[in-house]
Design a protein around this motif. Structure first.
Motif, mmCIF file in Angstrom:
data_model
loop_
_atom_site.group_PDB
_atom_site.id
_atom_site.type_symbol
_atom_site.label_atom_id
_atom_site.label_comp_id
_atom_site.label_asym_id
_atom_site.label_seq_id
_atom_site.Cartn_x
_atom_site.Cartn_y
_atom_site.Cartn_z
ATOM 1 N N THR A 11 0.850 -1.202 0.000
ATOM 2 C CA THR A 11 0.000 0.000 0.000
ATOM 3 C C THR A 11 0.879 1.244 0.000
ATOM 4 O OG1 THR A 11 -0.119 -0.139 2.416
ATOM 5 C CG2 THR A 11 -1.951 -1.099 1.168
ATOM 6 N N VAL A 12 2.027 1.144 0.697
ATOM 7 C CA VAL A 12 3.051 2.197 0.668
ATOM 8 C C VAL A 12 4.375 1.501 0.409
ATOM 9 C CG1 VAL A 12 4.215 4.022 1.957
ATOM 10 C CG2 VAL A 12 1.772 3.657 2.279
ATOM 11 N N THR A 17 2.815 6.210 -1.931
ATOM 12 C CA THR A 17 1.538 5.614 -1.577
ATOM 13 C C THR A 17 0.885 5.072 -2.838
ATOM 14 O OG1 THR A 17 1.247 7.169 0.252
ATOM 15 C CG2 THR A 17 -0.718 6.027 -0.543
#
Length: 512
Positions: A11-12, A17
């Motif tokens: 997700t990151v 991000t």
């Protein structure tokens, strides 16, 4: 021992991000799994669970049907197919990869375009021959996928792998540029043709004066970027050097000649290629320790690096590669290498002029004041310089020296040979467009207005040219009005009515 898994859900990732949770694949996944000492690519590849494909800043999102098998080979094929070539990545990968592994890949699928490409890159980058026989059949395919990246138009056939080498450079120096919407739009606009249109039909005198002004403007701007305010004669001398851009082939000797023109007084600066480390940045105020923003190429590698850059320049002159992309790759490559102790920035900007002129992008007798455009876009200029420097800084091992310089501890030349020049190309196109659409038309229009007002003054007052220049300068400095001081001194012979007429004529030509 290589890992057994490369894909990972993120997700990151490295400060980015993701636009949605997904599986990291391709170059990013391999770099992370093998801990390769290379920057992450401009765009990371992500497999979405939502069955949609799109592109956002820093990410390319693919559907599950694009997902590669979780093996090193599958991820390499995905990267070559969808992300393009990353020569620095392959240079670093091959340093860890046993030759038999590559040979096994090729033997397993000798007609695969991607196996042949990896085979070619291994031998091209490492100058090391694999234990594989030449291919005897199969269609020739290009090394660079022109749907993804810009390539040389005049590719060279490579019978061994049955490939067409359309790389825009040589093994010793080959930055690559990804295709982007911005670059495609600029290339479609034919800026070189627009420049010729702007200048076509100008009186020869106006053209000569425009050229002289642009040279001086660019020379002064190039010094200003470096934080210098040169004496007029020094600016004129460098302007004359810029005016010769494109006339002489690039060589080691030509680069040293240009450095001498920039430095002039070599009492405190050693001319020629560095024989010590170098960096751009600050020193700690208390200890004097270096705090680099950019570490220059190791001095022991300069002859090889500059030889590669000059060979690439010679190759690209006739390779059918877009001139602005050529100028971006070579000129920014030069300043990243930073071969001199001083003078790198101005020679780097000179190379832009040289390469645009050499490839016929600029009209004969005209030099685009690119330095003036860079000065007008200074924050963006700093960003494209630091975008490269900061990305590789963590991979360059160095130690401080007794004289508060830096000493690079290993061969780091690959970081300067094989970088992604997409951001630099986009920036340079911004500057070229600014020059063509603003700076040059403004100067041409100014000279035409100046000449019209001068013709009126000649007919009405028969003023000497020098006095006309003083008069127009006073009017420019005072929003079209002659000051009381000017009326009482330089132009005391004018009546109030004549002064008013001159102001009206100035407003007619310059203010309306």
């Amino acid at each position: 021992m290589f890992p057994t898994s490369f894909s990972r859900t993120v997700t990151v990732f490295h400060g980015r991000t993701a636009p949605e949770p997904g599986v990291l694949v391709g170059y990013g996944a391999v770099i992370e799994a093998l801990q390769l000492a290379v920057p992450m690519p401009r765009d990371l590849a992500l497999i979405s669970a939502k069955r949609r494909q799109y592109h956002v800043a820093g990410w390319r999102v693919f559907t599950p049907r694009h997902a590669p098998a979780d093996t090193l080979w599958a991820h390499l094929v995905f990267a070559l197919k969808y992300e393009g070539l990353d020569l620095l990545f392959f240079n670093q990968l091959f340093a860890q990869l046993p030759a038999p592994t590559v040979e096994e890949w090729v033997r397993h699928a000798p007609q695969s375009r991607y196996a042949r490409t990896v085979w070619f890159l291994y031998e091209w980058l490492l100058a090391r021959r694999l234990d594989l026989p030449d291919l005897l059949q199969g269609n020739y395919v290009p090394v660079v996928d022109e749907h993804l990246q810009y390539a040389a138009a005049t590719g060279v056939s490579v019978p061994r792998q049955r490939l067409r080498n359309n790389l825009p450079g040589v093994a010793g120096f080959c930055p690559l540029v990804h295709k982007s919407a911005k670059l495609e739009q600029y290339l479609a606009r034919d800026l070189a043709g627009r420049a010729a249109h702007v200048l076509r039909g100008l009186h020869a005198d106006v053209l000569v004066r425009t050229s002289a002004f642009l040279l001086l403007k660019d020379s002064k701007a190039s010094f200003t970027i470096e934080g210098e305010q040169p004496a007029p004669i020094r600016a004129l001398r460098w302007g004359r050097a810029i005016g010769q851009a494109g006339q002489h082939p690039l060589s080691h000797e030509e680069l040293l000649r240009l450095q001498q023109l920039v430095i002039e007084n070599s009492r405190f600066v050693r001319l020629g290629y560095r024989t010590e480390g170098g960096f751009v940045g600050e020193h700690d105020r208390q200890t004097g320790d270096p705090i680099p923003d950019h570490v220059s190429a190791r001095w022991q590698d300069l002859e090889s690096l500059m030889g590669g850059l000059l060979a690439a320049a010679a190759h690209l002159e006739t390779a059918g590669y877009p001139p602005v992309l050529t100028a971006a790759a070579l000129a920014f490559g030069f300043v990243f290498i930073h071969p001199f102790v001083d003078g790198n920035g101005r020679v780097h900007r000179y190379l832009i002029h040289h390469l645009l002129a050499r490839q016929g992008f600029t009209p004969p007798g005209i030099i685009f004041p690119v330095s003036a455009a860079i000065l007008a876009h200074r924050p963006a200029y700093r960003q494209v310089l630091e975008g490269y420097s900061h990305a590789v800084l963590e991979f360059i091992p160095w130690q401080k020296t007794a004289d508060h310089n830096v000493e690079v501890l290993t061969d780091t030349s690959a970081y300067y040979r094989y970088f992604d020049a997409t951001a630099q190309a986009e920036f340079l196109f911004d500057c070229v467009a600014y020059t063509l659409e603003k700076t040059i038309p403004q100067e041409v229009a100014y000279l035409q207005r100046y000449d019209a007002l001068k013709a009126w003054l000649d007919e009405r007052f028969q003023m000497p040219d020098k006095l006309v220049a003083v008069l127009i300068r006073f009017l420019e400095q005072n929003q079209g009005l002659l000051s009381k001081r000017a009326r009482e001194k330089e132009f005391a012979l004018l009546t109030p009515e004549e002064a008013e007429q001159i102001q009206q004529q100035y407003a007619l030509h310059f203010l309306e």
